[in-house]
Design an enzyme around this catalytic site. Structure first.
Site, short mmCIF file in Angstrom:
data_model
loop_
_atom_site.label_atom_id
_atom_site.label_comp_id
_atom_site.label_asym_id
_atom_site.label_seq_id
_atom_site.Cartn_x
_atom_site.Cartn_y
_atom_site.Cartn_z
N ARG A 195 0.85 -1.19 0.00
CA ARG A 195 0.00 0.00 0.00
C ARG A 195 0.88 1.24 0.00
O ARG A 195 1.89 1.30 0.71
CB ARG A 195 -0.90 0.04 1.23
N GLU B 250 -4.22 6.94 -4.41
CA GLU B 250 -4.70 6.36 -5.68
C GLU B 250 -6.09 6.85 -6.04
O GLU B 250 -6.92 6.98 -5.15
CB GLU B 250 -4.73 4.83 -5.56
N HIS C 125 -1.44 -0.43 -9.80
CA HIS C 125 -2.03 -1.38 -8.84
C HIS C 125 -2.45 -2.69 -9.51
O HIS C 125 -3.63 -3.03 -9.58
CB HIS C 125 -3.22 -0.74 -8.10
C1 8YV Z 1 -6.82 -5.96 -5.01
C2 8YV Z 1 -5.14 -5.59 -3.12
O1 8YV Z 1 -6.78 -5.78 -6.38
O2 8YV Z 1 -6.39 -7.35 -2.20
C3 8YV Z 1 -5.69 -6.40 -2.00
O3 8YV Z 1 -5.39 -6.03 -0.85
O4 8YV Z 1 -4.39 -4.73 -2.93
C4 8YV Z 1 -5.42 -5.79 -4.54
O5 8YV Z 1 -4.53 -6.72 -5.05
C5 8YV Z 1 -7.79 -4.98 -4.44
O6 8YV Z 1 -7.64 -4.79 -3.09
C6 8YV Z 1 -9.19 -5.40 -4.71
O7 8YV Z 1 -10.09 -4.77 -3.82
#
Ligand code: 8YV
Length: 330
Positions: free
Chosen positions: A242, A271, A292
């Site tokens: 993140r 983002e 992402h």
């Molecule tokens: C997802 C992500 O695409 O799952 C996670 O925590 O960061 C991502 O890979 C995204 O969160 C989908 O809501």
């Protein structure tokens, strides 16, 4: 006959997932895939029994306070739950679930891809031929840095950190890590991983640093301006976790000043906004930026949907959903 419970899905999911959800539940889909604003989310939370949000939906305390009594489950399509105020949800009697495990390998692959891309100038090189700029091989042109024999420092040795360590070991990197809790001796031995209790000390000695911990209040700006200063000028940093874990402005400044060698970022602090300075650095081939994409595989997204379905079905059938998120886990 009792009406089927209403499940509101905030974004477009893979077709097989949506089809199955529509068979099982009264499902309201988002055909256009346009992210919902706060007002739309509030409206959904006023009528749905189950909300299926994603990382692009900010479900904060304020929204949760306005949720209707019928909202009983927030089944996040994603592993990270930093988009949801879990404590506020639980106080309101709303269960929260996520989709752990199914995006581990894909995210670790993308982390490895970013390490290689930055160290070996893959993106920069890939632009040369289509631009018509290749005049032929040269012994001293387009040289990157070897990764074999280098030290990789993993910040966060959970599922994804360990999956990255397995890959990196095969590439001949030595594995170092910092984690809230030291992992078991068996795992350390298997990965030949060295534990650093002090993150500062680890950062000062690594060639490559990878961020693989969740974003929680405790990890916000874990890589602060002060900590980033520990990195060597030859170091590269990658982040597939993140954006909020790194002080983005401080990182940009260090990259501009050449205080670190490069960065590979798949995630950003605000983002989808990416600082103009970071885009400029990407154009100058000082950083590799991805939008992402860590878990973006067809298989992964179907598996995530499958997990959401299992959590929703278990919950609505009166069972404890397998992927319940509790504040103590964060
Ligand atoms: C997802 C992500 O695409 O799952 C996670 O925590 O960061 C991502 O890979 C995204 O969160 C989908 O809501």
């Amino acid at each position: 006959m009792r009406k089927k419970p209403l499940v509101v899905v905030t974004r477009k999911l893979p077709e097989v997932v949506e089809t199955r959800m529509c068979e099982l539940f009264e499902t309201r889909l988002n055909e256009t895939d346009a992210p919902m604003g706060a007002a739309e989310l509030a409206a959904a939370m006023a009528t749905a029994e189950v909300l299926v949000p994603t990382v692009t939906d900010r479900i904060d305390r304020n929204l949760i306070a306005k949720a209707g009594e019928q909202l009983k489950l927030i089944a996040n399509f994603g592993n990270g739950v930093d988009n949801i105020d879990v404590a506020a949800a639980i106080e309101r009697g709303i269960t929260v679930t996520n989709t752990p495990g199914v995006l581990t390998e894909d995210t670790a692959d993308m982390t490895m891809a970013l390490i290689l891309a930055v160290a070996r100038r893959v993106v920069e090189g890939a632009h040369v031929i289509p631009a018509g700029d290749w005049s032929g091989w040269s012994p001293t042109w387009m040289l990157g840095r070897r990764i074999t024999g280098k030290r990789l420092g993993i910040v966060g040795m959970g599922r994804i950190g360990q999956a990255l360590a397995r890959r990196a070991k095969a590439f001949g990197l030595s594995i170092h890590y910092h984690n809230r809790r030291r992992v078991s001796t068996a795992i350390e031995e298997q990965l030949e991983a060295t534990y650093w209790e002090s993150l500062d000390q680890m950062l000062a000695r690594m060639d490559i640093v990878s961020v693989n911990c969740p974003h929680t209040p405790a990890t916000y700006h874990l890589l602060s301006a002060r900590r980033l200063k520990h990195l060597r000028p030859s170091a590269i940093i990658v982040n597939t976790a993140r954006g909020e874990i790194i002080d983005e402005a401080a990182l940009v400044q260090m990259l501009e000043r050449g205080e670190i060698a490069g960065a590979g970022l798949d995630v950003f602090e605000h983002e989808p906004a990416v600082p103009t300075k970071l885009m400029r650095l990407a154009k100058a081939n000082k950083v590799t930026l991805l939008p992402h994409m860590g878990s973006a595989t067809q298989e992964g997204r179907i598996d995530m949907g499958e997990k959401v379905i299992i959590n929703v079905k278990a919950f609505l059938d009166g069972h404890r959903p397998p992927d319940r998120v509790l504040p103590s886990m964060l």
